[in-house]
Motif scaffolding. Sequence first.
Motif, PDB file in Angstrom:
ATOM      1  N   PHE A  31       0.815  -1.214   0.000  1.00  0.00           N
ATOM      2  CA  PHE A  31       0.000   0.000   0.000  1.00  0.00           C
ATOM      3  C   PHE A  31       0.847   1.262   0.000  1.00  0.00           C
ATOM      4  O   PHE A  31       0.463   2.269  -0.600  1.00  0.00           O
ATOM      5  N   SER A  32       1.994   1.236   0.657  1.00  0.00           N
ATOM      6  CA  SER A  32       2.833   2.434   0.690  1.00  0.00           C
ATOM      7  C   SER A  32       3.565   2.621  -0.641  1.00  0.00           C
ATOM      8  O   SER A  32       3.671   3.746  -1.142  1.00  0.00           O
ATOM      9  N   ASP A  81     -10.447  -3.451  -0.967  1.00  0.00           N
ATOM     10  CA  ASP A  81      -9.604  -2.456  -0.298  1.00  0.00           C
ATOM     11  C   ASP A  81      -8.451  -2.019  -1.196  1.00  0.00           C
ATOM     12  O   ASP A  81      -8.029  -0.858  -1.169  1.00  0.00           O
ATOM     13  N   ILE A  82      -7.954  -2.938  -2.016  1.00  0.00           N
ATOM     14  CA  ILE A  82      -6.886  -2.590  -2.952  1.00  0.00           C
ATOM     15  C   ILE A  82      -7.428  -1.699  -4.061  1.00  0.00           C
ATOM     16  O   ILE A  82      -6.796  -0.709  -4.448  1.00  0.00           O
ATOM     17  N   ALA A 128       1.198   4.098  -3.230  1.00  0.00           N
ATOM     18  CA  ALA A 128       0.466   5.305  -2.833  1.00  0.00           C
ATOM     19  C   ALA A 128       0.686   6.430  -3.836  1.00  0.00           C
ATOM     20  O   ALA A 128      -0.021   7.431  -3.819  1.00  0.00           O
ATOM     21  N   SER A 185      -7.802   1.797  -2.722  1.00  0.00           N
ATOM     22  CA  SER A 185      -6.507   2.451  -2.564  1.00  0.00           C
ATOM     23  C   SER A 185      -5.956   2.917  -3.917  1.00  0.00           C
ATOM     24  O   SER A 185      -5.458   4.045  -4.045  1.00  0.00           O
TER      25      SER A 185
END
Length: 270
Positions: free
Chosen positions: A64-65, A184-185, A68, A188
């Motif tokens: 996730f980071s 959730d992906i 981003a 994001s």
Amino acid sequence: MGILEEAHNLKIIGSGERVIVLAHGFGTDQSVWKHLVPHLIDDFRILLFDNMGAGPTNPDFFDFSRYATLDGYAFDVLAILEELRIGSCIFVGHSVSAIIGAIASVSRPDLFDKIIMISASPRYLNDLDYYGGFEQEDLDQLFEAMRSNYESWCSGFAPLAVGGDMESLAVQEFSRTLFNMRPDIALSIAQTIFGSDYRNLLSHITVPCHVIQSMKDLAVPVVVSEYIHQNLGGESIVEVMSTEGHLPQLSSPDVVVPVLLRHIRLDIVL
């Protein structure tokens, strides 16, 4: 098979000296190129891959980071080209992948003969003297709809994005690949894409660019293609097709495939 090949489902098919990289946009995977590939396979080597977070990729690999910002995806592209020892390519990027390819080309222009951008946008939010097509309130509502009921959002978003009804094969195909993403992906990635602003990057892009756009696109107003064309640092041409929707290679292949083939073979002469 190495980790990189496995993570991105890398596939090289076809024959020929020149390499074409086909990079898909949000909510799709490499299958979005199914109408184009048969027309390239005899004359080019074709590299297909899935962006991290796409349905066929392992969600455990999604950082996730790292993702981003779009830079994480650009690093992936450069890593793939290096791993496969591809010294130069024609990069065909749809939607966000057009910008991902552009980011990668700024640090390694030698790897890109040209970039063909389909339905690309450097910024989706409206700004002073810039029309990206969305207000922040629009995006907040979109993210909330994804968060509260992802399946319901997919069912509503697919026909709007493609520009057809639910009976359309293209809408059904896009719905399938959207549903395949972990919610959730998907949220994001959507937040990263819609929150991005790469307008300042455009002047640093020196690789020749072919900017291709649908006449009517929910996600990218047609004026954005002209904005990209006017602000690129290198040579560029723009073509607006008589198609509707954000995934014209899927919904209108009879129009789009000949256009793409022409641009793949066309060298810009100004």
